[in-house]
Design a protein around this motif. Structure first.
Motif, PDB file in Angstrom:
ATOM      1  N   GLY A 162     -17.936  -7.090 -10.630  1.00 37.98           N
ATOM      2  CA  GLY A 162     -17.577  -8.313  -9.260  1.00 37.98           C
ATOM      3  C   GLY A 162     -16.160  -7.937  -9.258  1.00 37.98           C
ATOM      4  N   ILE A 163     -15.844  -8.580 -10.632  1.00 37.47           N
ATOM      5  CA  ILE A 163     -14.217  -8.013 -11.515  1.00 37.47           C
ATOM      6  C   ILE A 163     -13.612  -6.324 -10.890  1.00 37.47           C
ATOM      7  CG2 ILE A 163     -12.562  -8.243 -12.907  1.00 37.47           C
ATOM      8  CD1 ILE A 163     -13.813 -10.241 -14.131  1.00 37.47           C
ATOM      9  N   THR A 164     -14.531  -5.834 -11.676  1.00 35.33           N
ATOM     10  CA  THR A 164     -14.941  -3.810 -10.949  1.00 35.33           C
ATOM     11  C   THR A 164     -14.967  -3.852  -9.686  1.00 35.33           C
ATOM     12  OG1 THR A 164     -15.277  -3.559 -13.355  1.00 35.33           O
ATOM     13  CG2 THR A 164     -15.799  -1.820 -12.385  1.00 35.33           C
ATOM     14  N   LEU A 165     -15.799  -4.202  -8.536  1.00 34.02           N
ATOM     15  CA  LEU A 165     -15.167  -4.197  -7.377  1.00 34.02           C
ATOM     16  C   LEU A 165     -14.358  -4.411  -6.966  1.00 34.02           C
ATOM     17  CD1 LEU A 165     -18.719  -4.789  -6.376  1.00 34.02           C
ATOM     18  CD2 LEU A 165     -17.197  -2.437  -6.917  1.00 34.02           C
ATOM     19  N   CYS A 166     -13.345  -5.687  -7.606  1.00 37.28           N
ATOM     20  CA  CYS A 166     -12.337  -6.242  -6.992  1.00 37.28           C
ATOM     21  C   CYS A 166     -11.419  -5.280  -6.971  1.00 37.28           C
ATOM     22  CB  CYS A 166     -12.295  -7.492  -7.369  1.00 37.28           C
ATOM     23  SG  CYS A 166     -13.190  -9.294  -6.226  1.00 37.28           S
ATOM     24  N   MET A 167     -11.187  -4.790  -8.359  1.00 33.31           N
ATOM     25  CA  MET A 167     -10.142  -4.259  -8.730  1.00 33.31           C
ATOM     26  C   MET A 167      -9.959  -2.742  -8.753  1.00 33.31           C
ATOM     27  SD  MET A 167      -8.082  -5.771 -10.748  1.00 33.31           S
ATOM     28  CE  MET A 167      -7.080  -4.813 -11.464  1.00 33.31           C
ATOM     29  N   THR A 168     -11.504  -2.221  -8.224  1.00 33.61           N
ATOM     30  CA  THR A 168     -11.434  -1.072  -7.529  1.00 33.61           C
ATOM     31  C   THR A 168     -11.070  -1.155  -6.151  1.00 33.61           C
ATOM     32  OG1 THR A 168     -13.262  -0.664  -8.918  1.00 33.61           O
ATOM     33  CG2 THR A 168     -12.956   0.159  -6.686  1.00 33.61           C
ATOM     34  N   SER A 169     -11.168  -2.059  -5.760  1.00 38.61           N
ATOM     35  CA  SER A 169     -10.660  -2.531  -3.583  1.00 38.61           C
ATOM     36  C   SER A 169      -8.966  -2.897  -4.194  1.00 38.61           C
ATOM     37  CB  SER A 169     -11.239  -3.833  -3.294  1.00 38.61           C
ATOM     38  OG  SER A 169     -12.767  -3.549  -2.914  1.00 38.61           O
ATOM     39  N   ILE A 170      -8.448  -2.895  -4.854  1.00 35.98           N
ATOM     40  CA  ILE A 170      -7.575  -3.240  -4.445  1.00 35.98           C
ATOM     41  C   ILE A 170      -6.950  -1.829  -5.582  1.00 35.98           C
ATOM     42  CG2 ILE A 170      -4.914  -4.775  -6.311  1.00 35.98           C
ATOM     43  CD1 ILE A 170      -7.180  -6.689  -6.488  1.00 35.98           C
ATOM     44  N   GLY A 171      -6.817  -1.462  -6.482  1.00 35.05           N
ATOM     45  CA  GLY A 171      -6.449  -0.028  -6.366  1.00 35.05           C
ATOM     46  C   GLY A 171      -6.682   0.494  -5.488  1.00 35.05           C
ATOM     47  N   PHE A 172      -7.600   0.768  -4.672  1.00 37.91           N
ATOM     48  CA  PHE A 172      -7.351   1.425  -3.197  1.00 37.91           C
ATOM     49  C   PHE A 172      -6.302   1.695  -2.427  1.00 37.91           C
ATOM     50  CE2 PHE A 172      -8.649   2.986   1.489  1.00 37.91           C
ATOM     51  CZ  PHE A 172      -8.954   3.757   1.137  1.00 37.91           C
ATOM     52  N   TYR A 173      -6.256  -0.212  -2.135  1.00 43.04           N
ATOM     53  CA  TYR A 173      -4.703  -0.495  -1.691  1.00 43.04           C
ATOM     54  C   TYR A 173      -3.675  -0.346  -2.111  1.00 43.04           C
ATOM     55  CZ  TYR A 173      -1.517  -4.416   0.079  1.00 43.04           C
ATOM     56  OH  TYR A 173      -0.228  -4.468   1.139  1.00 43.04           O
ATOM     57  N   ASP A 174      -3.574  -0.717  -3.826  1.00 40.67           N
ATOM     58  CA  ASP A 174      -1.996   0.155  -3.795  1.00 40.67           C
ATOM     59  C   ASP A 174      -2.526   1.815  -3.752  1.00 40.67           C
ATOM     60  OD1 ASP A 174      -0.315  -1.471  -5.490  1.00 40.67           O
ATOM     61  OD2 ASP A 174      -0.735  -0.676  -6.878  1.00 40.67           O
ATOM     62  N   GLY A 175      -3.382   2.442  -4.103  1.00 41.89           N
ATOM     63  CA  GLY A 175      -2.971   4.036  -3.683  1.00 41.89           C
ATOM     64  C   GLY A 175      -2.145   4.481  -2.567  1.00 41.89           C
ATOM     65  N   PHE A 176      -3.724   3.735  -1.560  1.00 40.59           N
ATOM     66  CA  PHE A 176      -3.628   4.032  -0.056  1.00 40.59           C
ATOM     67  C   PHE A 176      -1.909   3.546  -0.079  1.00 40.59           C
ATOM     68  CE2 PHE A 176      -3.280   3.266   4.425  1.00 40.59           C
ATOM     69  CZ  PHE A 176      -4.219   4.243   4.750  1.00 40.59           C
ATOM     70  N   LEU A 177      -0.716   2.408  -0.235  1.00 39.30           N
ATOM     71  CA  LEU A 177       0.113   2.666  -0.023  1.00 39.30           C
ATOM     72  C   LEU A 177       0.898   2.788  -1.131  1.00 39.30           C
ATOM     73  CD1 LEU A 177       0.165  -1.595   0.518  1.00 39.30           C
ATOM     74  CD2 LEU A 177       0.527   0.528   2.749  1.00 39.30           C
ATOM     75  N   VAL A 178       1.052   3.758  -2.572  1.00 38.08           N
ATOM     76  CA  VAL A 178       1.829   4.643  -2.367  1.00 38.08           C
ATOM     77  C   VAL A 178       1.811   5.643  -2.582  1.00 38.08           C
ATOM     78  CG1 VAL A 178       2.134   5.394  -4.968  1.00 38.08           C
ATOM     79  CG2 VAL A 178       1.625   3.071  -4.931  1.00 38.08           C
ATOM     80  N   LEU A 179       1.386   6.192  -1.463  1.00 41.52           N
ATOM     81  CA  LEU A 179       1.431   7.112  -0.769  1.00 41.52           C
ATOM     82  C   LEU A 179       1.226   7.970   0.665  1.00 41.52           C
ATOM     83  CD1 LEU A 179      -1.481   9.790  -2.632  1.00 41.52           C
ATOM     84  CD2 LEU A 179       1.407   9.652  -3.147  1.00 41.52           C
ATOM     85  N   VAL A 180       2.334   6.666   1.429  1.00 38.40           N
ATOM     86  CA  VAL A 180       2.269   6.564   2.533  1.00 38.40           C
ATOM     87  C   VAL A 180       3.731   7.211   2.921  1.00 38.40           C
ATOM     88  CG1 VAL A 180       3.286   4.886   3.972  1.00 38.40           C
ATOM     89  CG2 VAL A 180       1.019   4.037   2.802  1.00 38.40           C
ATOM     90  N   ARG A 181       4.655   7.597   1.469  1.00 37.52           N
ATOM     91  CA  ARG A 181       6.070   7.697   2.025  1.00 37.52           C
ATOM     92  C   ARG A 181       5.502   9.352   1.932  1.00 37.52           C
ATOM     93  NH1 ARG A 181       4.381   7.754  -3.883  1.00 37.52           N
ATOM     94  NH2 ARG A 181       6.088   9.540  -5.066  1.00 37.52           N
ATOM     95  N   ASP A 182       3.960   9.452   1.555  1.00 38.65           N
ATOM     96  CA  ASP A 182       4.541  11.725   1.467  1.00 38.65           C
ATOM     97  C   ASP A 182       4.186  12.115   3.012  1.00 38.65           C
ATOM     98  OD1 ASP A 182       4.579  12.062  -0.617  1.00 38.65           O
ATOM     99  OD2 ASP A 182       2.305  11.851  -1.225  1.00 38.65           O
ATOM    100  N   HIS A 183       3.689  10.915   3.906  1.00 40.23           N
ATOM    101  CA  HIS A 183       3.418  11.240   5.646  1.00 40.23           C
ATOM    102  C   HIS A 183       5.071  10.780   6.551  1.00 40.23           C
ATOM    103  CE1 HIS A 183      -0.670  11.685   4.901  1.00 40.23           C
ATOM    104  NE2 HIS A 183      -0.526  10.294   3.988  1.00 40.23           N
ATOM    105  N   PHE A 184       6.003  10.481   6.380  1.00 37.67           N
ATOM    106  CA  PHE A 184       6.691   9.932   6.832  1.00 37.67           C
ATOM    107  C   PHE A 184       8.064  11.318   7.035  1.00 37.67           C
ATOM    108  CE2 PHE A 184       5.323   5.452   6.240  1.00 37.67           C
ATOM    109  CZ  PHE A 184       5.114   5.540   7.833  1.00 37.67           C
TER     110      PHE A 184
END
Length: 158
Positions: free
Chosen positions: A136-158
């Motif tokens: 369960g902790i691994t799934l939560c951390m994977t989801s948080i990692g996805f969210y974090d990785g998604f926002l980090v690369l937002v800059r590449d689209h502007f």
């Protein structure tokens, strides 16, 4: 881009307030991102700057807890791998999202995070003990990692 003395003072003050919030409960980005944007820094650069300072602060806190013996590395290897893979997935997915959608969703995500921190019930003694198993902790951390990785690369689209 050049800043006036007042703007620099405002950003330094905001950084100290955000650092205090991060040290107590996390969520200092709710102060730094709007402050950077108010200073005229584009949203993508503000997110990237916030990510850098957050990474440094989190690394420092982790090393402090590790040195004090409060972290069992073996217990968190799998969740850390999940967070890394989630961040890779988020960074990959964001490359296929319309930039107009991204520019609209970033403020909504910040508002959602602020609402969570304001409305979440306070932690109690029961919250010190894990309610989720290792998977369960691994799934939560994977989801948080996805969210974090998604926002980090937002800059590449502007």
């Amino acid at each position: 881009m050049q800043f006036t003395f007042d703007t620099i003072l405002f950003l330094i003050s905001s950084a100290f307030v955000a650092g205090g919030i991060d040290a107590l409960a996390g969520g200092g980005g709710l102060v730094t991102i709007p402050a950077l944007m108010a200073a005229g820094i584009p949203p993508v650069s503000a997110l990237a700057t916030n990510k850098l300072q957050s990474t440094i602060g989190t690394s420092s806190a982790f090393l402090t807890f590790l040195r004090a013996g409060h972290v069992d590395i073996r217990q968190f290897v799998l969740p850390a791998i999940g967070a890394f893979l989630g961040a890779l997935a988020g960074a990959t997915v964001v490359q296929f999202v319309n930039p107009i959608f991204l520019s609209a969703i970033v403020p909504l995500l910040l508002i959602g995070m602020a609402a969570y921190f304001l409305l979440a019930p306070p932690l109690s003694g029961e919250d010190r003990h894990a309610r989720l198993g290792r998977m369960g902790i691994t799934l939560c951390m994977t989801s948080i990692g996805f969210y974090d990785g998604f926002l980090v690369l937002v800059r590449d689209h502007f």
